[in-house]
Design a protein around this motif. Structure first.
Motif, short mmCIF file in Angstrom:
data_model
loop_
_atom_site.label_atom_id
_atom_site.label_comp_id
_atom_site.label_asym_id
_atom_site.label_seq_id
_atom_site.Cartn_x
_atom_site.Cartn_y
_atom_site.Cartn_z
N GLU A 41 49.84 50.40 33.96
CA GLU A 41 49.12 50.15 35.58
C GLU A 41 49.56 50.55 36.54
N LEU A 42 50.66 51.70 36.22
CA LEU A 42 51.23 52.88 37.12
C LEU A 42 50.07 53.66 36.91
N LEU A 43 49.35 55.06 36.51
CA LEU A 43 48.85 55.06 35.93
C LEU A 43 47.30 55.18 36.61
N THR A 44 47.17 53.72 36.83
CA THR A 44 46.02 53.02 37.09
C THR A 44 45.65 52.91 37.91
N GLY A 45 47.27 52.81 39.25
CA GLY A 45 47.18 52.28 40.01
C GLY A 45 47.01 51.00 40.16
N GLU A 46 47.48 50.23 39.63
CA GLU A 46 47.07 49.14 39.22
C GLU A 46 48.03 47.92 39.62
N THR A 47 49.30 48.71 40.05
CA THR A 47 50.44 48.03 40.93
C THR A 47 50.63 48.57 42.47
N TRP A 48 51.23 47.74 42.74
CA TRP A 48 51.94 48.23 43.89
C TRP A 48 53.71 48.39 43.66
N ASN A 49 54.31 48.61 43.12
CA ASN A 49 55.64 48.29 42.62
C ASN A 49 56.10 49.23 44.06
N PRO A 50 56.81 49.24 44.79
CA PRO A 50 57.48 49.97 46.11
C PRO A 50 58.62 51.41 45.15
N PHE A 51 59.26 50.49 44.34
CA PHE A 51 59.82 51.63 43.89
C PHE A 51 60.04 52.88 42.91
N LYS A 52 58.26 52.47 42.05
CA LYS A 52 57.38 53.24 41.11
C LYS A 52 56.34 53.65 41.83
N LEU A 53 55.95 54.39 42.93
CA LEU A 53 54.82 54.52 43.81
C LEU A 53 54.03 56.07 43.28
N GLN A 54 55.84 56.78 43.28
CA GLN A 54 55.80 57.98 42.99
C GLN A 54 55.35 58.58 41.75
N TYR A 55 54.50 57.55 40.67
CA TYR A 55 55.08 57.68 39.59
C TYR A 55 53.07 57.73 39.20
N GLN A 56 52.61 56.92 40.18
CA GLN A 56 50.95 56.73 40.20
C GLN A 56 50.62 57.78 40.44
N LEU A 57 49.07 58.12 39.34
CA LEU A 57 48.56 59.28 38.92
C LEU A 57 46.80 58.66 40.60
N ARG A 58 46.93 59.62 41.65
CA ARG A 58 46.66 59.61 42.46
C ARG A 58 44.89 59.88 42.16
N ASN A 59 43.68 58.80 42.70
CA ASN A 59 42.25 59.28 41.84
C ASN A 59 42.28 59.67 41.10
N VAL A 60 42.46 58.78 39.79
CA VAL A 60 42.78 58.84 38.80
C VAL A 60 40.46 58.34 38.22
N ARG A 61 40.65 57.47 38.04
CA ARG A 61 38.78 57.19 38.01
C ARG A 61 38.20 58.43 38.58
N GLU A 62 38.60 58.84 40.25
CA GLU A 62 37.34 60.22 41.12
C GLU A 62 37.23 61.35 39.65
N ARG A 63 38.98 62.02 39.34
CA ARG A 63 38.76 63.00 38.58
C ARG A 63 38.51 62.99 36.82
N ILE A 64 38.54 61.71 36.33
CA ILE A 64 37.65 61.67 35.18
C ILE A 64 36.83 62.41 35.67
N ALA A 65 36.00 61.39 36.43
CA ALA A 65 34.65 60.96 37.18
C ALA A 65 34.47 62.82 37.39
N LYS A 66 35.09 63.13 37.59
CA LYS A 66 34.66 64.99 38.50
C LYS A 66 35.00 66.29 36.99
N ALA A 67 35.66 66.13 36.13
CA ALA A 67 36.09 66.79 35.19
C ALA A 67 34.62 66.08 33.76
N LEU A 68 34.07 64.92 33.68
CA LEU A 68 32.52 64.97 32.62
C LEU A 68 31.53 65.22 33.69
N VAL A 69 31.31 65.20 34.90
CA VAL A 69 30.62 65.88 35.60
C VAL A 69 30.56 67.52 34.89
#
Length: 185
Positions: A41-69
């Motif tokens: 949930e954290l790494l995909t940005g599916e949660t908005w727990n304010p105490f855990k926001l610093q552990y979220q990965l930013r723009n995961v889908r876009e970054r994965i797509a860019k790597a595959l491109v």
């Protein structure tokens, strides 16, 4: 249940993959052991727990797509949807996609081992992810009806196994079973 699978960091040695290395840094920085479910949930940005926001990965889908491109698997296109343009990433390397489809088909048919612990770990992980992404039926869609039925029945039996029991049986596949449990919740 998925909630009992806690992630414990065994090594923070760099993997050479930017997203994986960033994930390792987040796991290392946490104060407590989190479950696989929480990390997904954290790494995909599916949660908005304010105490855990610093552990979220930013723009995961876009970054994965860019790597595959960059690897030549996908391409980038702009598509117009009436009021707005949207960036899409269609498959540009159909050969690679077909190789993976064939690998999964063979794992359930010609190379069936009837034991998940004797399966290639990457293939097992790919099956779990294809199932969780609702694309597994597409993988078997080109098979003849009898082979389709065999492949789907074997896959169902495999995916219906108890993840906690299977994770306890063999070392090295615990995370795969934990991910399955998390997606089956």
């Amino acid at each position: 249940s998925a909630f009992s699978f806690q992630v414990l960091l065994k090594s923070d040695a760099p993997t050479g993959d930017v997203l994986l290395d960033e994930t390792l840094r987040h796991i290392k920085a946490t104060e407590s052991s989190e479950t696989v479910q929480t990390w997904i949930e954290l790494l995909t940005g599916e949660t908005w727990n304010p105490f855990k926001l610093q552990y979220q990965l930013r723009n995961v889908r876009e970054r994965i797509a860019k790597a595959l491109v960059e690897k030549g698997i996908l391409t980038t296109e702009k598509q117009n949807f009436l009021l707005f343009d949207m960036t899409t990433h269609p498959v540009s390397n159909a050969t690679e996609k077909q190789r993976l489809v064939k690998k999964l088909q063979e794992s359930m048919l010609e190379r069936w081992v009837n034991d998940p612990h004797r399966m290639d770990r990457r293939t097992l992980a790919l099956l779990v992810l294809a199932h969780s992404s609702d694309v597994l039926e597409n993988v078997f869609a080109t098979l003849a009806d009898d082979k389709y039925d065999v492949a789907m029945n074997r896959t169902k039996d495999l995916l219906d196994m108890d993840p906690e029991v299977e994770a306890a049986k063999a070392r090295g596949t615990e995370m795969i079973w934990a991910v399955l449990a998390a997606f089956n919740k």
